[in-house]
Design a protein around this motif. Structure first.
Motif, PDB file in Angstrom:
ATOM      1  N   SER A 206      17.248  84.324 156.112  1.00  0.00           N
ATOM      2  CA  SER A 206      18.604  84.427 156.637  1.00  0.00           C
ATOM      3  C   SER A 206      19.622  84.410 155.509  1.00  0.00           C
ATOM      4  CB  SER A 206      18.879  83.276 157.612  1.00  0.00           C
ATOM      5  OG  SER A 206      20.225  83.269 158.015  1.00  0.00           O
ATOM      6  N   PHE A 207      19.495  83.442 154.603  1.00  0.00           N
ATOM      7  CA  PHE A 207      20.428  83.346 153.488  1.00  0.00           C
ATOM      8  C   PHE A 207      20.290  84.560 152.569  1.00  0.00           C
ATOM      9  CE2 PHE A 207      21.837  81.580 149.319  1.00  0.00           C
ATOM     10  CZ  PHE A 207      23.172  81.419 149.657  1.00  0.00           C
ATOM     11  N   GLN A 208      19.063  85.018 152.339  1.00  0.00           N
ATOM     12  CA  GLN A 208      18.837  86.219 151.519  1.00  0.00           C
ATOM     13  C   GLN A 208      19.541  87.417 152.147  1.00  0.00           C
ATOM     14  OE1 GLN A 208      17.023  86.787 148.424  1.00  0.00           O
ATOM     15  NE2 GLN A 208      18.284  88.597 148.678  1.00  0.00           N
ATOM     16  N   GLY A 209      19.510  87.511 153.476  1.00  0.00           N
ATOM     17  CA  GLY A 209      20.182  88.614 154.163  1.00  0.00           C
ATOM     18  C   GLY A 209      21.685  88.571 153.980  1.00  0.00           C
ATOM     19  N   ILE A 210      22.274  87.379 154.069  1.00  0.00           N
ATOM     20  CA  ILE A 210      23.719  87.232 153.888  1.00  0.00           C
ATOM     21  C   ILE A 210      24.107  87.593 152.452  1.00  0.00           C
ATOM     22  CG2 ILE A 210      25.610  85.544 153.821  1.00  0.00           C
ATOM     23  CD1 ILE A 210      24.061  84.093 156.152  1.00  0.00           C
ATOM     24  N   VAL A 211      23.384  87.030 151.489  1.00  0.00           N
ATOM     25  CA  VAL A 211      23.669  87.323 150.078  1.00  0.00           C
ATOM     26  C   VAL A 211      23.492  88.820 149.814  1.00  0.00           C
ATOM     27  CG1 VAL A 211      22.865  86.964 147.701  1.00  0.00           C
ATOM     28  CG2 VAL A 211      23.119  85.007 149.237  1.00  0.00           C
ATOM     29  N   GLY A 212      22.412  89.388 150.330  1.00  0.00           N
ATOM     30  CA  GLY A 212      22.140  90.814 150.125  1.00  0.00           C
ATOM     31  C   GLY A 212      23.229  91.702 150.707  1.00  0.00           C
ATOM     32  N   MET A 213      23.722  91.349 151.906  1.00  0.00           N
ATOM     33  CA  MET A 213      24.777  92.132 152.544  1.00  0.00           C
ATOM     34  C   MET A 213      26.031  92.147 151.667  1.00  0.00           C
ATOM     35  SD  MET A 213      26.843  91.402 156.114  1.00  0.00           S
ATOM     36  CE  MET A 213      27.517  89.857 155.493  1.00  0.00           C
ATOM     37  N   PHE A 214      26.444  90.970 151.183  1.00  0.00           N
ATOM     38  CA  PHE A 214      27.658  90.910 150.361  1.00  0.00           C
ATOM     39  C   PHE A 214      27.443  91.510 148.983  1.00  0.00           C
ATOM     40  CE2 PHE A 214      29.104  87.871 153.579  1.00  0.00           C
ATOM     41  CZ  PHE A 214      30.404  88.314 153.759  1.00  0.00           C
ATOM     42  N   ARG A 215      26.264  91.346 148.394  1.00  0.00           N
ATOM     43  CA  ARG A 215      26.007  91.932 147.067  1.00  0.00           C
ATOM     44  C   ARG A 215      25.941  93.466 147.151  1.00  0.00           C
ATOM     45  NH1 ARG A 215      25.243  89.320 142.685  1.00  0.00           N
ATOM     46  NH2 ARG A 215      23.897  90.915 141.818  1.00  0.00           N
ATOM     47  N   HIS A 216      25.488  94.000 148.288  1.00  0.00           N
ATOM     48  CA  HIS A 216      25.491  95.450 148.480  1.00  0.00           C
ATOM     49  C   HIS A 216      26.936  95.949 148.581  1.00  0.00           C
ATOM     50  CE1 HIS A 216      24.586  99.463 149.942  1.00  0.00           C
ATOM     51  NE2 HIS A 216      25.446  99.238 150.927  1.00  0.00           N
ATOM     52  N   ALA A 217      27.760  95.222 149.332  1.00  0.00           N
ATOM     53  CA  ALA A 217      29.151  95.625 149.528  1.00  0.00           C
ATOM     54  C   ALA A 217      29.974  95.439 148.261  1.00  0.00           C
ATOM     55  CB  ALA A 217      29.773  94.830 150.676  1.00  0.00           C
ATOM     56  N   MET A 218      29.682  94.355 147.530  1.00  0.00           N
ATOM     57  CA  MET A 218      30.443  94.021 146.323  1.00  0.00           C
ATOM     58  C   MET A 218      29.452  93.681 145.203  1.00  0.00           C
ATOM     59  SD  MET A 218      33.482  91.678 147.997  1.00  0.00           S
ATOM     60  CE  MET A 218      32.429  90.615 148.957  1.00  0.00           C
ATOM     61  N   PRO A 219      28.915  94.691 144.524  1.00  0.00           N
ATOM     62  CA  PRO A 219      27.884  94.438 143.510  1.00  0.00           C
ATOM     63  C   PRO A 219      28.323  93.495 142.388  1.00  0.00           C
ATOM     64  CG  PRO A 219      27.982  96.773 144.043  1.00  0.00           C
ATOM     65  CD  PRO A 219      29.151  96.121 144.728  1.00  0.00           C
ATOM     66  N   ASN A 220      29.621  93.404 142.150  1.00  0.00           N
ATOM     67  CA  ASN A 220      30.115  92.520 141.092  1.00  0.00           C
ATOM     68  C   ASN A 220      30.550  91.155 141.636  1.00  0.00           C
ATOM     69  OD1 ASN A 220      32.442  93.379 142.438  1.00  0.00           O
ATOM     70  ND2 ASN A 220      33.656  93.561 140.564  1.00  0.00           N
ATOM     71  N   ILE A 221      30.088  90.793 142.827  1.00  0.00           N
ATOM     72  CA  ILE A 221      30.501  89.538 143.459  1.00  0.00           C
ATOM     73  C   ILE A 221      30.174  88.357 142.548  1.00  0.00           C
ATOM     74  CG2 ILE A 221      28.366  89.067 144.748  1.00  0.00           C
ATOM     75  CD1 ILE A 221      30.260  88.366 147.157  1.00  0.00           C
ATOM     76  N   HIS A 222      31.077  87.382 142.544  1.00  0.00           N
ATOM     77  CA  HIS A 222      30.870  86.205 141.698  1.00  0.00           C
ATOM     78  C   HIS A 222      31.307  84.954 142.451  1.00  0.00           C
ATOM     79  CE1 HIS A 222      30.323  83.957 138.002  1.00  0.00           C
ATOM     80  NE2 HIS A 222      31.423  83.298 138.332  1.00  0.00           N
ATOM     81  N   LEU A 223      30.417  83.964 142.475  1.00  0.00           N
ATOM     82  CA  LEU A 223      30.689  82.669 143.093  1.00  0.00           C
ATOM     83  C   LEU A 223      31.274  81.725 142.057  1.00  0.00           C
ATOM     84  CD1 LEU A 223      30.093  80.540 145.507  1.00  0.00           C
ATOM     85  CD2 LEU A 223      28.149  79.922 144.079  1.00  0.00           C
ATOM     86  N   THR A 224      32.346  81.042 142.441  1.00  0.00           N
ATOM     87  CA  THR A 224      32.899  79.959 141.645  1.00  0.00           C
ATOM     88  C   THR A 224      32.926  78.722 142.521  1.00  0.00           C
ATOM     89  OG1 THR A 224      34.283  81.482 140.384  1.00  0.00           O
ATOM     90  CG2 THR A 224      34.900  79.153 140.321  1.00  0.00           C
ATOM     91  N   ILE A 225      32.252  77.672 142.089  1.00  0.00           N
ATOM     92  CA  ILE A 225      32.277  76.409 142.829  1.00  0.00           C
ATOM     93  C   ILE A 225      33.547  75.673 142.412  1.00  0.00           C
ATOM     94  CG2 ILE A 225      31.123  74.210 143.230  1.00  0.00           C
ATOM     95  CD1 ILE A 225      28.451  75.689 142.699  1.00  0.00           C
ATOM     96  N   LEU A 226      34.401  75.393 143.389  1.00  0.00           N
ATOM     97  CA  LEU A 226      35.708  74.792 143.136  1.00  0.00           C
ATOM     98  C   LEU A 226      35.665  73.268 143.209  1.00  0.00           C
ATOM     99  CD1 LEU A 226      37.739  77.307 145.312  1.00  0.00           C
ATOM    100  CD2 LEU A 226      37.441  77.357 142.821  1.00  0.00           C
TER     101      LEU A 226
END
Length: 145
Positions: A52-72
């Protein structure tokens, strides 16, 4: 072996930064019966395993290949770890099935993880989907904004 809250947090930082920033969902950092609770596109679901988590990450990484997480923010005690985070990327592939907008998007959320034996046993996330949809122009901003 007993894990400290600091050690549990370090596992979560490694897991989430690696997943979002490289696309590698490290199943070795999950318990064998890990449960993913998510609320995506208005639907709540709970699924076992990393899929499930892989699917969510994959969906967003496909849409935004340069996506970057910042922990605030990082808050942790006993067997719980909470991260407030932001994700930023350029929508070149179409977010949640919509046409690509070419826009730089930033959205925020909070993830809570329950740890067991130094691994993530459960994950819950709250994501600002409304803010994301407003940036995409799908939902109008509130009056006076």
């Amino acid at each position: 072996m007993s894990y400290t809250p600091e050690q549990n947090n370090a596992v979560c930082v490694e897991f989430f930064e690696t997943a979002w920033n490289t696309g590698n969902v490290r199943a070795d950092l999950l318990t064998s019966d890990a449960m993913d609770h998510s609320f995506v596109a208005g639907k709540a679901k709970s699924e076992p395993g990393a899929g499930s988590f892989q699917g969510i990450v994959g969906m967003f990484r496909h849409a935004m290949p340069n996506i970057h997480l910042t922990i605030l923010d990082q808050v942790y005690a006993a067997d719980k770890v909470v991260h407030r985070w932001s994700l930023t990327g350029t929508d070149t592939g179409g977010v949640m099935g919509m046409p690509a907008s070419g826009k730089q998007l930033t959205f925020t959320g909070t993830t809570t993880a329950r740890m067991a034996d130094g691994k993530i046993a459960e994950r819950w996330a709250n994501v600002d989907e409304l803010g994301l949809l407003q940036q995409l122009g799908v939902v109008p901003p509130p009056p006076g904004a």
